[in-house]
Structure formats: structure tokens, C-alpha cells
Write a protein that holds these residues in place. Structure first.
Motif, PDB file in Angstrom:
ATOM      1  N   ARG A   1      -6.268  -5.078  -5.605  1.00 46.16           N
ATOM      2  CA  ARG A   1      -5.261  -5.438  -6.612  1.00 46.16           C
ATOM      3  C   ARG A   1      -4.162  -6.278  -5.985  1.00 46.16           C
ATOM      4  NH1 ARG A   1      -4.498  -0.526  -8.911  1.00 46.16           N
ATOM      5  NH2 ARG A   1      -2.652  -0.013  -7.718  1.00 46.16           N
ATOM      6  N   ILE A   2      -3.775  -5.951  -4.751  1.00 40.08           N
ATOM      7  CA  ILE A   2      -2.721  -6.696  -4.046  1.00 40.08           C
ATOM      8  C   ILE A   2      -3.168  -8.135  -3.791  1.00 40.08           C
ATOM      9  CG2 ILE A   2      -1.461  -6.883  -1.850  1.00 40.08           C
ATOM     10  CD1 ILE A   2      -1.620  -3.741  -1.764  1.00 40.08           C
ATOM     11  N   LEU A   3      -4.417  -8.286  -3.329  1.00 39.61           N
ATOM     12  CA  LEU A   3      -4.919  -9.618  -2.953  1.00 39.61           C
ATOM     13  C   LEU A   3      -5.460 -10.406  -4.144  1.00 39.61           C
ATOM     14  CD1 LEU A   3      -6.757  -8.567   0.300  1.00 39.61           C
ATOM     15  CD2 LEU A   3      -4.687  -9.903   0.198  1.00 39.61           C
ATOM     16  N   ASP A   4      -5.725  -9.708  -5.265  1.00 40.00           N
ATOM     17  CA  ASP A   4      -6.283 -10.337  -6.469  1.00 40.00           C
ATOM     18  C   ASP A   4      -7.605 -11.045  -6.157  1.00 40.00           C
ATOM     19  OD1 ASP A   4      -6.424 -10.969  -9.130  1.00 40.00           O
ATOM     20  OD2 ASP A   4      -5.288 -12.832  -8.940  1.00 40.00           O
ATOM     21  N   VAL A   5      -8.532 -10.297  -5.572  1.00 41.23           N
ATOM     22  CA  VAL A   5      -9.870 -10.829  -5.275  1.00 41.23           C
ATOM     23  C   VAL A   5     -10.903  -9.946  -5.975  1.00 41.23           C
ATOM     24  CG1 VAL A   5      -9.250 -11.833  -3.046  1.00 41.23           C
ATOM     25  CG2 VAL A   5     -10.013  -9.469  -3.130  1.00 41.23           C
ATOM     26  N   PRO A   6     -12.119 -10.473  -6.227  1.00 38.28           N
ATOM     27  CA  PRO A   6     -13.137  -9.641  -6.887  1.00 38.28           C
ATOM     28  C   PRO A   6     -13.495  -8.436  -6.008  1.00 38.28           C
ATOM     29  CG  PRO A   6     -13.843 -11.943  -6.804  1.00 38.28           C
ATOM     30  CD  PRO A   6     -12.619 -11.835  -5.968  1.00 38.28           C
ATOM     31  N   LEU A   7     -13.639  -7.280  -6.635  1.00 31.25           N
ATOM     32  CA  LEU A   7     -13.984  -6.061  -5.908  1.00 31.25           C
ATOM     33  C   LEU A   7     -15.136  -5.359  -6.610  1.00 31.25           C
ATOM     34  CD1 LEU A   7     -13.369  -3.627  -3.906  1.00 31.25           C
ATOM     35  CD2 LEU A   7     -11.897  -2.754  -5.709  1.00 31.25           C
ATOM     36  N   ALA A   8     -16.129  -4.932  -5.841  1.00 33.20           N
ATOM     37  CA  ALA A   8     -17.223  -4.127  -6.384  1.00 33.20           C
ATOM     38  C   ALA A   8     -17.232  -2.797  -5.648  1.00 33.20           C
ATOM     39  CB  ALA A   8     -18.547  -4.834  -6.202  1.00 33.20           C
ATOM     40  N   ILE A   9     -17.163  -1.704  -6.407  1.00 30.21           N
ATOM     41  CA  ILE A   9     -17.244  -0.370  -5.808  1.00 30.21           C
ATOM     42  C   ILE A   9     -18.597   0.210  -6.190  1.00 30.21           C
ATOM     43  CG2 ILE A   9     -16.273   1.952  -5.775  1.00 30.21           C
ATOM     44  CD1 ILE A   9     -13.542   0.716  -6.309  1.00 30.21           C
ATOM     45  N   THR A  10     -19.389   0.525  -5.193  1.00 29.60           N
ATOM     46  CA  THR A  10     -20.743   1.011  -5.461  1.00 29.60           C
ATOM     47  C   THR A  10     -21.029   2.246  -4.626  1.00 29.60           C
ATOM     48  OG1 THR A  10     -23.052   0.338  -5.560  1.00 29.60           O
ATOM     49  CG2 THR A  10     -21.767  -0.541  -3.742  1.00 29.60           C
ATOM     50  N   ASP A  11     -22.071   2.941  -5.003  1.00 28.55           N
ATOM     51  CA  ASP A  11     -22.430   4.197  -4.362  1.00 28.55           C
ATOM     52  C   ASP A  11     -23.701   4.021  -3.555  1.00 28.55           C
ATOM     53  OD1 ASP A  11     -21.834   6.955  -4.151  1.00 28.55           O
ATOM     54  OD2 ASP A  11     -21.196   6.887  -6.248  1.00 28.55           O
ATOM     55  N   ALA A  12     -23.720   4.508  -2.332  1.00 30.37           N
ATOM     56  CA  ALA A  12     -24.921   4.380  -1.509  1.00 30.37           C
ATOM     57  C   ALA A  12     -25.996   5.379  -1.932  1.00 30.37           C
ATOM     58  CB  ALA A  12     -24.567   4.588  -0.043  1.00 30.37           C
ATOM     59  N   THR A  13     -25.614   6.395  -2.714  1.00 30.93           N
ATOM     60  CA  THR A  13     -26.576   7.452  -3.070  1.00 30.93           C
ATOM     61  C   THR A  13     -27.715   6.941  -3.946  1.00 30.93           C
ATOM     62  OG1 THR A  13     -25.007   8.041  -4.786  1.00 30.93           O
ATOM     63  CG2 THR A  13     -25.063   9.442  -2.866  1.00 30.93           C
TER      64      THR A  13
ATOM     65  N   LEU B   1      -7.430   3.552  -1.692  1.00 35.58           N
ATOM     66  CA  LEU B   1      -6.917   2.530  -0.769  1.00 35.58           C
ATOM     67  C   LEU B   1      -7.554   1.181  -1.043  1.00 35.58           C
ATOM     68  CD1 LEU B   1      -6.633   4.249   2.732  1.00 35.58           C
ATOM     69  CD2 LEU B   1      -4.901   2.819   1.699  1.00 35.58           C
ATOM     70  N   VAL B   2      -8.886   1.179  -1.213  1.00 36.11           N
ATOM     71  CA  VAL B   2      -9.613  -0.086  -1.424  1.00 36.11           C
ATOM     72  C   VAL B   2      -9.242  -0.714  -2.764  1.00 36.11           C
ATOM     73  CG1 VAL B   2     -11.902  -1.146  -1.581  1.00 36.11           C
ATOM     74  CG2 VAL B   2     -11.517   0.697   0.030  1.00 36.11           C
ATOM     75  N   LYS B   3      -9.138   0.121  -3.811  1.00 35.88           N
ATOM     76  CA  LYS B   3      -8.747  -0.391  -5.139  1.00 35.88           C
ATOM     77  C   LYS B   3      -7.372  -1.039  -5.084  1.00 35.88           C
ATOM     78  CE  LYS B   3     -11.232   2.588  -8.396  1.00 35.88           C
ATOM     79  NZ  LYS B   3     -11.096   3.722  -9.312  1.00 35.88           N
ATOM     80  N   THR B   4      -6.443  -0.381  -4.408  1.00 36.00           N
ATOM     81  CA  THR B   4      -5.073  -0.905  -4.293  1.00 36.00           C
ATOM     82  C   THR B   4      -5.074  -2.214  -3.510  1.00 36.00           C
ATOM     83  OG1 THR B   4      -4.339   1.399  -4.236  1.00 36.00           O
ATOM     84  CG2 THR B   4      -2.711  -0.261  -3.682  1.00 36.00           C
ATOM     85  N   LEU B   5      -5.879  -2.273  -2.465  1.00 37.15           N
ATOM     86  CA  LEU B   5      -5.974  -3.466  -1.623  1.00 37.15           C
ATOM     87  C   LEU B   5      -6.467  -4.668  -2.416  1.00 37.15           C
ATOM     88  CD1 LEU B   5      -5.499  -4.011   1.405  1.00 37.15           C
ATOM     89  CD2 LEU B   5      -7.923  -3.667   1.771  1.00 37.15           C
TER      90      LEU B   5
ATOM     91  N   LEU C   1       0.829  -1.204   0.000  1.00 40.33           N
ATOM     92  CA  LEU C   1       0.000   0.000   0.000  1.00 40.33           C
ATOM     93  C   LEU C   1       0.866   1.259   0.000  1.00 40.33           C
ATOM     94  CD1 LEU C   1      -2.798  -0.988   2.563  1.00 40.33           C
ATOM     95  CD2 LEU C   1      -3.119  -0.626   0.130  1.00 40.33           C
ATOM     96  N   ASP C   2       2.020   1.192   0.709  1.00 38.42           N
ATOM     97  CA  ASP C   2       2.944   2.339   0.788  1.00 38.42           C
ATOM     98  C   ASP C   2       3.464   2.743  -0.592  1.00 38.42           C
ATOM     99  OD1 ASP C   2       2.744   2.640   3.510  1.00 38.42           O
ATOM    100  OD2 ASP C   2       4.454   1.355   3.974  1.00 38.42           O
ATOM    101  N   GLU C   3       3.583   1.748  -1.495  1.00 39.25           N
ATOM    102  CA  GLU C   3       4.102   2.036  -2.835  1.00 39.25           C
ATOM    103  C   GLU C   3       3.155   2.944  -3.630  1.00 39.25           C
ATOM    104  OE1 GLU C   3       5.024  -1.514  -4.953  1.00 39.25           O
ATOM    105  OE2 GLU C   3       6.352  -2.294  -3.387  1.00 39.25           O
ATOM    106  N   TYR C   4       1.856   2.857  -3.304  1.00 38.10           N
ATOM    107  CA  TYR C   4       0.853   3.593  -4.090  1.00 38.10           C
ATOM    108  C   TYR C   4       0.204   4.745  -3.327  1.00 38.10           C
ATOM    109  CZ  TYR C   4       1.153  -0.298  -7.368  1.00 38.10           C
ATOM    110  OH  TYR C   4       1.607  -1.230  -8.267  1.00 38.10           O
ATOM    111  N   VAL C   5       0.096   4.608  -1.985  1.00 40.72           N
ATOM    112  CA  VAL C   5      -0.636   5.592  -1.183  1.00 40.72           C
ATOM    113  C   VAL C   5       0.318   6.309  -0.238  1.00 40.72           C
ATOM    114  CG1 VAL C   5      -2.581   5.937   0.384  1.00 40.72           C
ATOM    115  CG2 VAL C   5      -2.675   4.105  -1.310  1.00 40.72           C
ATOM    116  N   VAL C   6       0.292   7.647  -0.286  1.00 41.21           N
ATOM    117  CA  VAL C   6       1.159   8.476   0.560  1.00 41.21           C
ATOM    118  C   VAL C   6       0.427   8.811   1.857  1.00 41.21           C
ATOM    119  CG1 VAL C   6       2.171  10.783   0.742  1.00 41.21           C
ATOM    120  CG2 VAL C   6       2.488   9.452  -1.327  1.00 41.21           C
ATOM    121  N   GLY C   7       1.143   8.745   2.988  1.00 42.38           N
ATOM    122  CA  GLY C   7       0.551   9.103   4.278  1.00 42.38           C
ATOM    123  C   GLY C   7      -0.478   8.079   4.729  1.00 42.38           C
ATOM    124  N   GLN C   8      -1.438   8.536   5.543  1.00 45.73           N
ATOM    125  CA  GLN C   8      -2.520   7.694   6.067  1.00 45.73           C
ATOM    126  C   GLN C   8      -1.972   6.410   6.700  1.00 45.73           C
ATOM    127  OE1 GLN C   8      -4.830   9.534   6.052  1.00 45.73           O
ATOM    128  NE2 GLN C   8      -5.222  10.571   4.136  1.00 45.73           N
TER     129      GLN C   8
END
Length: 480
Positions: free
Chosen positions: A196-208, A190-194, A137-144
Motif C-alpha cells: 500500500r505504501i509503494l502502490d505496486v501490484p501485490l498478490a498474496i497466495t497460499d503455498a498449501t 506487514l506485506v499488505k502495508t508495504l 510501517l510504524d503507523e500500522y504495525v506495532v513492534g517487530q
């Protein structure tokens, strides 16, 4: 002539055999591919695993036994005698080719192979340890730093739980997460990078877009439907994925509203069963169960839910609670003590989120709550140059394709960061600012083949000068 005719006939025979072989091969390939997916009833949309063996009709239409029986019963017990209609010349009661046109784009569900053992998507022996996940995560995300640490441990524990699948008496609970942070602080990234690291299916959705069942908008189950699509309609794979629900603060309970709230508290209540873990009937390839698509059952017990939101005005609620606690007596704090506290979000408590409008049952199913800090000028400068896919590196690569070297001096980076701070949209502002200043450079450089290097200066960003341009083989820079 006879020999020539014989040769031609033999060639034609060989060609016919080749065509027939090719046809058979393509047919067998199609059959093999179709065998991997379940057949779905045209009428009730239930897959083969639920409805039982299908009756195959022409034009790839399948009907389950129940629907076929109901159709026969309706025809035999109804007031119309269909056998008489068949004899009327020029009247066509049932045309299968017309029926094929009414079938929507077919969505397929992968079959579960019989006797196949449960296979965890992430092998426990190959699962990276929390410090390795954080290093990636450090390779892609600064701080946090705190957020990355919390996420690494939570994901590690979750996939250990999935891999063991509760083999013993001690059942490990799910570690769903709630991340709170201002816009542009890197929640989605952060979630997208995570994933990608684990190579698992990811769905990003909006609560709106989510609404109570029966109203215009997406059903609550649509979040699982998106994960199923990301897993190529493989139910077993989807049951071990990650769902990130963004803008979760938008489904907070509305205060002082006389209208029916169909996208607030009711959506939170509808999501309780998903977060806890239950069997959910999900439309395949659609956001509503009313769409003419097959339905399948997905168990959400092993799906990791990560919710994120900016939670505007939460800072005011936290300040109010803190000043109330220490506003009376000799040791009382000043009311404006927390006004300039940049890390006020870190002091968030469940009580503050309840005042914001999140129901206690919903918060109880998100045991891990952590905050992301807002962007400082130094963090923005690091974001520009440090990550693997930093914005500056992207532009340097684009110009390298034109054999031109691109450099940014430190003054220019700080000037860009200051401009981004004024926009108050976090790291998102950086791209817009750089696009604005790089437009002329990207337009002019391909015109002149002699240009070898471009240096972006502080003066160019502040509008008091121009970039430094060096010609090929030139040692002294020429100001443009």
C-alpha cells in the motif's frame, strides 16, 4: 397543420441524428477500448503478440493463421467430404452462434504499445528512503522493529534495481525474503502495508494449494497469474510487482513418507525458476494452463518474492543444534538452557531450515532470512490502541456514528491481552475477544438515545462487573 407536421418531421430527424451519433460514439468507444487489449485465438488461446495477426470471424471470434490453416488441411485431407454434407436438407454442420456459447468468460491481455520505452513503476527520484518506509510501517504495525528495518532496506534496494534496470555492467541481484514467525505475529499484515505504501501490484497466495504439474491443485505458475490479475492483466506492470507466498513451511520435504509427495519437495523445485527470474507462460484469469483461457509470457526477473511461514517445531530443531554444540566438556551448557528462551527463533540458521525440510537450492534463492517475535502482553495492548486502524478506534468510530463516546480503561486492555495470550494465536485473538464483549453493548446502545458515554472496565472483561454507562449531561457515572 402543415407547419405542425413539418415541425414533427424535423424533431424526428434530429432525434434520429442524435441516436445515430450516440451509436457511433459508443461503437468508437468500444473499438478504442478493444484496441488496448490483444486479440486471442479461439482454438490455441495464444495472444496476438505471439501468434501473429488474427482472422476475425462473426460473433467476436478470432482465429490465428496457423489454426485456420490446420482446420482447412483437416477438412480437405480428411475422410469426410464436407461439401456433400452441406447439401443435405435440414442438416446444419457449423453454427457460429453455438460456437459463441462455448467461449468461456473472455480474459483480455493489455497490448504493449509499439516503440514505448520501459517505464519503471516506482520512480527512483520518488522512491521513499528506508527510514521513511519504516516510519510508514510504524503507523500500522506495532513492534517487530528488526523485521520492519530489514523489509524497508530490501524493498528499497529492489526497486532501485528495477528502476535502473541494470544500466551498467554491475548487475544487482534480487533480494527475495523469507520471514519466519509464529501465527498472528503480523507477517501478512506487514506485506499488505508495504504494498500500500509503494502502490505496486501485490498478490498474496497460499503455498498449501500448490502441487506438481499434472496433479489436482494449482500449478506453480498460478502465483504469477494472481499477480497479473492484480495488475489488471498489464504484463509490464505485473513484472514489477510483489508476490507474497504464505504458509511456505507447508511445502517442506515430508519425512518417512512412502507415498509420492506432490505438494512438497517437487513444488520447491518447481519454484526455483520463478524465484531466480525467468520467462514463465502464465494462464490469464485461471490457475491451470489446461483452462480455456489465453496464455501470456511474464518475466519474473524484477518480481520481488516474499515467503512467509510459521515453521512449527523449528524451535525444537534449533535447540537440538545448540545443545549438541555445547553438550560435552567442562564448559558445556545445561540441556534445558534454551527451554525458556523466547527469542530462540532469532538463532535460526540455514542448517535448521534444511533439517525442517527446505531444499538448499530453494533457500539459496531467498538470501534475506529474518524472524518475527511472538506477541507479548504489552505488545497486544499496544496493538489494541496504537495503530492507525486499531480495533478500538474502529469501535469508537462505529459508536461515534450513534453519537456515543466509547472508552476502554487500562485495566480492561490488559485483561483483554491476558485472555488473548491464553489463546496462543497472536494478534488474531484480540478481535474475537472484543467482538464477544462488545456484542451486547452494540445491541443495547441504539435502543436508548439518552446514553452519552460507555466505559469498558476490567471487571466487565473478567466477568465480575459491568461497563460504566453515562447518560447525556450526566457527570456521575451510573453502573449498569
Amino acid at each position: 397543420m402543415t407547419n405542425q407536421d413539418d415541425n414533427n418531421q424535423e424533431i424526428e430527424k434530429v432525434e434520429d441524428v442524435e441516436v445515430e451519433t450516440t451509436k457511433k460514439t459508443s461503437d468508437s468507444d468500444d473499438k478504442k477500448q478493444n484496441d488496448e487489449y490483444e486479440k486471442v485465438c479461439f482454438i490455441c488461446r495464444r495472444p496476438e503478440s505471439v501468434a501473429g495477426k488474427m482472422i476475425e470471424l462473426p460473433n467476436h471470434i478470432c482465429v490465428c493463421n496457423d489454426c485456420m490453416q490446420k482446420s482447412f488441411d483437416a477438412m480437405s485431407n480428411g475422410p469426410i467430404d464436407y461439401s456433400q454434407l452441406m447439401n443435405i436438407p435440414g442438416v446444419q454442420v457449423f453454427n457460429m452462434s453455438d460456437m459463441e456459447q462455448s467461449i468461456p468468460k473472455q480474459q483480455k491481455i493489455k497490448k504493449k504499445k509499439e516503440g514505448e520505452e520501459y517505464k519503471p513503476l516506482v520512480d527512483i527520484r520518488n522512491l521513499p528512503a528506508p527510514h521513511k518506509i519504516k516510519a510508514k510501517l510504524d503507523e500500522y504495525v506495532v513492534g517487530q522493529e528488526y523485521a520492519k528495518k530489514v523489509m524497508s532496506v530490501a524493498v528499497y534496494n529492489h526497486y532501485k534495481r528495477v528502476a535502473t534496470d541494470s544500466m551498467d555492467d554491475i548487475e544487482i541481484e534480487k533480494s527475495n525474503m523469507l520471514m519466519i514467525g509464529p501465527t498472528g505475529s503480523g507477517k501478512t499484515y506487514l506485506v499488505k502495508t508495504l504494498a500500500r505504501i509503494l502502490d505496486v501490484p501485490l498478490a498474496i497466495t497460499d503455498a498449501t494449494s500448490l502441487t506438481e504439474a499434472g496433479y489436482i491443485g494449482d500449478d506453480i505458475e498460478s502465483v504469477v497469474s494472481k499477480l497479473l490479475a492484480a495488475a489488471d492483466n498489464d504484463v509490464e506492470k505485473a513484472e514489477q510487482g510483489i508476490i507474497f507466498i504464505d504458509e511456505i513451511d507447508k511445502i517442506a520435504k515430508k519425512k518417512n513418507s512412502s507415498q509420492r509427495d506432490v505438494s512438497g519437495e517437487s513444488v520447491q523445485q518447481g519454484m526455483l525458476k520463478l524465484l531466480e527470474g525467468s520467462d514463465v507462460e502464465v494462464p490469464v484469469g485461471a490457475t491451470s494452463k489446461n483452462a480455456m483461457v489465453p496464455l501470456t509470457t511474464v518475466n519474473t526477473r524484477n518480481i520481488l518474492f516474499i515467503c512467509g511461514g510459521a515453521f512449527p517445531d523449528l524451535e525444537g530443531i534449533i535447540k537440538e543444534r545448540l545443545t549438541k554444540q555445547a553438550a560435552i566438556g567442562f564448559g558445556a551448557d545445561l540441556r534445558d538452557k534454551y527451554n525458556n528462551d523466547k527469542e530462540i527463533l532469532k538463532k535460526v540458521a540455514t542448517e535448521d531450515l534444511r533439517v525442517f525440510g527446505m531444499i538448499p537450492e530453494f533457500l539459496g534463492r531467498l538470501p534475506i532470512v529474518f524472524t518475527l517475535q511472538g506477541m507479548s502482553e504489552d505488545m497486544l495492548v499496544e496493538i489494541l490502541k496504537e495503530p492507525k486502524n486499531a480495533i478500538l478506534k474502529q469501535y469508537q468510530k462505529l459508536l461515534a456514528l450513534d453519537e456515543v463516546k466509547l472508552e476502554f480503561d487500562d485495566g480492561a486492555l490488559h485483561a483483554i491481552a491476558k485472555k488473548a495470550m491464553k489463546k496462543d494465536t497472536g494478534a488474531r485473538a484480540l478481535r474475537a475477544i472484543i467482538e464477544e464483549f462488545m456484542l451486547d453493548i452494540m445491541y443495547e446502545i441504539p435502543k436508548d438515545d439518552n446514553i452519552g458515554e460507555v466505559v469498558i472496565t476490567k471487571e466487565y472483561i473478567e466477568g465480575t462487573g459491568g461497563p460504566v454507562i453515562m447518560l447525556r449531561g450526566q457527570e456521575v457515572p451510573r453502573l449498569q
